[in-house]
Motif scaffolding. Structure first.
Motif, PDB file in Angstrom:
ATOM      1  N   MET A   1     -39.523  37.187  37.802  1.00 26.64           N
ATOM      2  CA  MET A   1     -40.781  37.842  37.481  1.00 26.64           C
ATOM      3  C   MET A   1     -40.990  37.792  35.970  1.00 26.64           C
ATOM      4  O   MET A   1     -40.080  38.093  35.199  1.00 26.64           O
ATOM      5  CB  MET A   1     -40.731  39.284  37.978  1.00 26.64           C
ATOM      6  CG  MET A   1     -42.007  40.004  37.864  1.00 26.64           C
ATOM      7  SD  MET A   1     -41.878  41.555  38.785  1.00 26.64           S
ATOM      8  CE  MET A   1     -43.459  42.171  38.482  1.00 26.64           C
ATOM      9  N   SER A   2     -42.162  37.405  35.560  1.00 29.68           N
ATOM     10  CA  SER A   2     -42.438  37.286  34.134  1.00 29.68           C
ATOM     11  C   SER A   2     -42.719  38.661  33.526  1.00 29.68           C
ATOM     12  O   SER A   2     -42.976  39.633  34.219  1.00 29.68           O
ATOM     13  CB  SER A   2     -43.616  36.343  33.908  1.00 29.68           C
ATOM     14  OG  SER A   2     -44.763  36.843  34.543  1.00 29.68           O
ATOM     15  N   ARG A   3     -42.663  38.695  32.224  1.00 31.67           N
ATOM     16  CA  ARG A   3     -42.825  39.938  31.487  1.00 31.67           C
ATOM     17  C   ARG A   3     -44.202  39.954  30.828  1.00 31.67           C
ATOM     18  O   ARG A   3     -44.680  38.936  30.352  1.00 31.67           O
ATOM     19  CB  ARG A   3     -41.725  39.998  30.422  1.00 31.67           C
ATOM     20  CG  ARG A   3     -41.595  41.302  29.706  1.00 31.67           C
ATOM     21  CD  ARG A   3     -40.365  41.289  28.811  1.00 31.67           C
ATOM     22  NE  ARG A   3     -40.530  40.435  27.654  1.00 31.67           N
ATOM     23  CZ  ARG A   3     -41.019  40.843  26.491  1.00 31.67           C
ATOM     24  NH1 ARG A   3     -41.398  42.077  26.332  1.00 31.67           N
ATOM     25  NH2 ARG A   3     -41.142  40.009  25.488  1.00 31.67           N
ATOM     26  N   PHE A   4     -44.810  41.153  30.761  1.00 25.35           N
ATOM     27  CA  PHE A   4     -46.138  41.297  30.157  1.00 25.35           C
ATOM     28  C   PHE A   4     -46.010  41.209  28.636  1.00 25.35           C
ATOM     29  O   PHE A   4     -45.181  41.869  28.021  1.00 25.35           O
ATOM     30  CB  PHE A   4     -46.764  42.640  30.545  1.00 25.35           C
ATOM     31  CG  PHE A   4     -48.064  42.919  29.846  1.00 25.35           C
ATOM     32  CD1 PHE A   4     -49.200  42.196  30.152  1.00 25.35           C
ATOM     33  CD2 PHE A   4     -48.155  43.900  28.872  1.00 25.35           C
ATOM     34  CE1 PHE A   4     -50.401  42.439  29.515  1.00 25.35           C
ATOM     35  CE2 PHE A   4     -49.345  44.158  28.234  1.00 25.35           C
ATOM     36  CZ  PHE A   4     -50.473  43.429  28.554  1.00 25.35           C
ATOM     37  N   VAL A   5     -46.847  40.374  28.029  1.00 24.07           N
ATOM     38  CA  VAL A   5     -46.901  40.245  26.583  1.00 24.07           C
ATOM     39  C   VAL A   5     -48.352  40.453  26.171  1.00 24.07           C
ATOM     40  O   VAL A   5     -49.237  39.701  26.581  1.00 24.07           O
ATOM     41  CB  VAL A   5     -46.410  38.855  26.121  1.00 24.07           C
ATOM     42  CG1 VAL A   5     -46.567  38.714  24.618  1.00 24.07           C
ATOM     43  CG2 VAL A   5     -44.977  38.623  26.540  1.00 24.07           C
ATOM     44  N   ARG A 117     -56.001  47.621  30.287  1.00 26.23           N
ATOM     45  CA  ARG A 117     -56.752  46.782  31.225  1.00 26.23           C
ATOM     46  C   ARG A 117     -56.054  45.437  31.421  1.00 26.23           C
ATOM     47  O   ARG A 117     -55.927  44.948  32.545  1.00 26.23           O
ATOM     48  CB  ARG A 117     -58.179  46.600  30.712  1.00 26.23           C
ATOM     49  CG  ARG A 117     -59.120  46.016  31.736  1.00 26.23           C
ATOM     50  CD  ARG A 117     -60.574  46.077  31.306  1.00 26.23           C
ATOM     51  NE  ARG A 117     -60.849  45.386  30.067  1.00 26.23           N
ATOM     52  CZ  ARG A 117     -61.300  45.936  28.943  1.00 26.23           C
ATOM     53  NH1 ARG A 117     -61.549  47.228  28.897  1.00 26.23           N
ATOM     54  NH2 ARG A 117     -61.522  45.227  27.867  1.00 26.23           N
ATOM     55  N   LYS A 118     -55.565  44.851  30.323  1.00 22.08           N
ATOM     56  CA  LYS A 118     -54.848  43.577  30.426  1.00 22.08           C
ATOM     57  C   LYS A 118     -53.540  43.750  31.198  1.00 22.08           C
ATOM     58  O   LYS A 118     -53.156  42.871  31.983  1.00 22.08           O
ATOM     59  CB  LYS A 118     -54.548  43.005  29.029  1.00 22.08           C
ATOM     60  CG  LYS A 118     -55.756  42.450  28.342  1.00 22.08           C
ATOM     61  CD  LYS A 118     -56.294  41.265  29.105  1.00 22.08           C
ATOM     62  CE  LYS A 118     -57.467  40.633  28.418  1.00 22.08           C
ATOM     63  NZ  LYS A 118     -58.042  39.541  29.188  1.00 22.08           N
ATOM     64  N   LEU A 119     -52.861  44.882  31.003  1.00 15.90           N
ATOM     65  CA  LEU A 119     -51.632  45.146  31.752  1.00 15.90           C
ATOM     66  C   LEU A 119     -51.934  45.279  33.244  1.00 15.90           C
ATOM     67  O   LEU A 119     -51.201  44.749  34.085  1.00 15.90           O
ATOM     68  CB  LEU A 119     -50.944  46.408  31.237  1.00 15.90           C
ATOM     69  CG  LEU A 119     -49.673  46.834  31.957  1.00 15.90           C
ATOM     70  CD1 LEU A 119     -48.609  45.749  31.870  1.00 15.90           C
ATOM     71  CD2 LEU A 119     -49.157  48.145  31.395  1.00 15.90           C
ATOM     72  N   ALA A 120     -53.028  45.961  33.573  1.00 19.53           N
ATOM     73  CA  ALA A 120     -53.411  46.109  34.978  1.00 19.53           C
ATOM     74  C   ALA A 120     -53.741  44.746  35.580  1.00 19.53           C
ATOM     75  O   ALA A 120     -53.336  44.449  36.714  1.00 19.53           O
ATOM     76  CB  ALA A 120     -54.603  47.057  35.110  1.00 19.53           C
ATOM     77  N   GLU A 121     -54.448  43.899  34.826  1.00 22.96           N
ATOM     78  CA  GLU A 121     -54.755  42.552  35.308  1.00 22.96           C
ATOM     79  C   GLU A 121     -53.470  41.748  35.516  1.00 22.96           C
ATOM     80  O   GLU A 121     -53.334  41.024  36.498  1.00 22.96           O
ATOM     81  CB  GLU A 121     -55.665  41.826  34.311  1.00 22.96           C
ATOM     82  CG  GLU A 121     -57.082  42.347  34.274  1.00 22.96           C
ATOM     83  CD  GLU A 121     -57.905  41.707  33.156  1.00 22.96           C
ATOM     84  OE1 GLU A 121     -57.405  40.769  32.481  1.00 22.96           O
ATOM     85  OE2 GLU A 121     -59.047  42.146  32.954  1.00 22.96           O
ATOM     86  N   PHE A 122     -52.531  41.889  34.583  1.00 22.77           N
ATOM     87  CA  PHE A 122     -51.256  41.179  34.700  1.00 22.77           C
ATOM     88  C   PHE A 122     -50.496  41.636  35.940  1.00 22.77           C
ATOM     89  O   PHE A 122     -49.986  40.814  36.710  1.00 22.77           O
ATOM     90  CB  PHE A 122     -50.412  41.411  33.445  1.00 22.77           C
ATOM     91  CG  PHE A 122     -49.021  40.873  33.531  1.00 22.77           C
ATOM     92  CD1 PHE A 122     -48.775  39.527  33.335  1.00 22.77           C
ATOM     93  CD2 PHE A 122     -47.948  41.708  33.822  1.00 22.77           C
ATOM     94  CE1 PHE A 122     -47.493  39.026  33.422  1.00 22.77           C
ATOM     95  CE2 PHE A 122     -46.664  41.220  33.917  1.00 22.77           C
ATOM     96  CZ  PHE A 122     -46.434  39.869  33.712  1.00 22.77           C
ATOM     97  N   ASN A 123     -50.444  42.955  36.138  1.00 20.26           N
ATOM     98  CA  ASN A 123     -49.740  43.495  37.305  1.00 20.26           C
ATOM     99  C   ASN A 123     -50.395  43.023  38.606  1.00 20.26           C
ATOM    100  O   ASN A 123     -49.707  42.687  39.573  1.00 20.26           O
ATOM    101  CB  ASN A 123     -49.682  45.014  37.259  1.00 20.26           C
ATOM    102  CG  ASN A 123     -48.722  45.519  36.195  1.00 20.26           C
ATOM    103  OD1 ASN A 123     -47.799  44.812  35.800  1.00 20.26           O
ATOM    104  ND2 ASN A 123     -48.952  46.730  35.724  1.00 20.26           N
ATOM    105  N   ALA A 125     -52.100  40.255  39.024  1.00 20.42           N
ATOM    106  CA  ALA A 125     -51.789  38.834  39.188  1.00 20.42           C
ATOM    107  C   ALA A 125     -50.354  38.652  39.687  1.00 20.42           C
ATOM    108  O   ALA A 125     -50.094  37.804  40.556  1.00 20.42           O
ATOM    109  CB  ALA A 125     -51.992  38.096  37.866  1.00 20.42           C
ATOM    110  N   GLU A 126     -49.438  39.446  39.168  1.00 18.01           N
ATOM    111  CA  GLU A 126     -48.041  39.367  39.614  1.00 18.01           C
ATOM    112  C   GLU A 126     -47.919  39.774  41.085  1.00 18.01           C
ATOM    113  O   GLU A 126     -47.178  39.146  41.845  1.00 18.01           O
ATOM    114  CB  GLU A 126     -47.147  40.251  38.739  1.00 18.01           C
ATOM    115  CG  GLU A 126     -46.920  39.717  37.356  1.00 18.01           C
ATOM    116  CD  GLU A 126     -46.169  38.396  37.353  1.00 18.01           C
ATOM    117  OE1 GLU A 126     -45.117  38.299  38.013  1.00 18.01           O
ATOM    118  OE2 GLU A 126     -46.651  37.455  36.696  1.00 18.01           O
ATOM    119  N   GLU A 127     -48.656  40.804  41.482  1.00 26.42           N
ATOM    120  CA  GLU A 127     -48.634  41.223  42.891  1.00 26.42           C
ATOM    121  C   GLU A 127     -49.216  40.141  43.799  1.00 26.42           C
ATOM    122  O   GLU A 127     -48.703  39.903  44.897  1.00 26.42           O
ATOM    123  CB  GLU A 127     -49.405  42.531  43.061  1.00 26.42           C
ATOM    124  CG  GLU A 127     -48.689  43.732  42.491  1.00 26.42           C
ATOM    125  CD  GLU A 127     -49.525  45.002  42.551  1.00 26.42           C
ATOM    126  OE1 GLU A 127     -50.618  44.987  43.170  1.00 26.42           O
ATOM    127  OE2 GLU A 127     -49.083  46.011  41.979  1.00 26.42           O
TER     128      GLU A 127
END
Length: 151
Positions: A1-5, A117-123, A125-127
């Motif tokens: 799983m990738s990490r949020f940056v 908002r970007k973190l929510a989008e990342f999460n 996308a990961e889901e």
């Protein structure tokens, strides 16, 4: 799983630093204002005491000290006027510092909301990737079971 940056993390840190500096500046302005008010109160008390002393001397008939008291009272009065002007300037500085702090906090909040908002989008996308992977695994398992059953 990738990490949020968060690619704008440096900008967020700069806005946080600006808000912190604005807060310190506001506190310093408020400190200067309170010191000026304290000095003015001391000057006013000294002026009133000296004026009362002059009135006592005049009641006792000691008119020869009038000139000394008058000069001293004029100096204190002019000093109080200078302090009042300095207080007005300090109050203006405090108002400006408060407005700057509000602006810095608003900019910081905007950047924090953007990061969230970007973190929510990342999460999300990961889901989606995880669901897709699980669906593919289930499909492969199903095909494998069909293949084994057909043998």
């Amino acid at each position: 799983m990738s990490r949020f940056v968060f690619r704008l993390q440096r900008v967020l840190e700069m806005r946080q630093q600006a808000a912190d500096e604005a807060k310190v500046y506001l506190e310093n302005c408020q400190k200067v204002l309170s010191e000026l008010k304290k000095i003015l109160a001391e000057q006013r008390d000294a002026y009133l005491t000296e004026r009362d002393d002059l009135n006592d001397c005049l009641r006792r008939g000691e008119h020869f000290q009038y000139g000394v008291y008058e000069q001293s009272l004029e100096k204190r009065k002019s000093r109080m006027m200078e302090l009042l002007q300095a207080i007005r300037v300090a109050e203006t500085d405090v108002d400006i510092a408060e407005q700057h702090l509000v602006s810095c906090r608003r900019n910081l909040k905007l950047m924090e909301n953007f990061r969230d908002r970007k973190l929510a989008e990342f999460n999300e996308a990961e889901e989606r990737k995880e669901r897709k992977f699980m669906d593919e695994m289930a499909m492969l398992q199903h095909h494998r079971n069909q293949f084994e059953n057909s043998r």
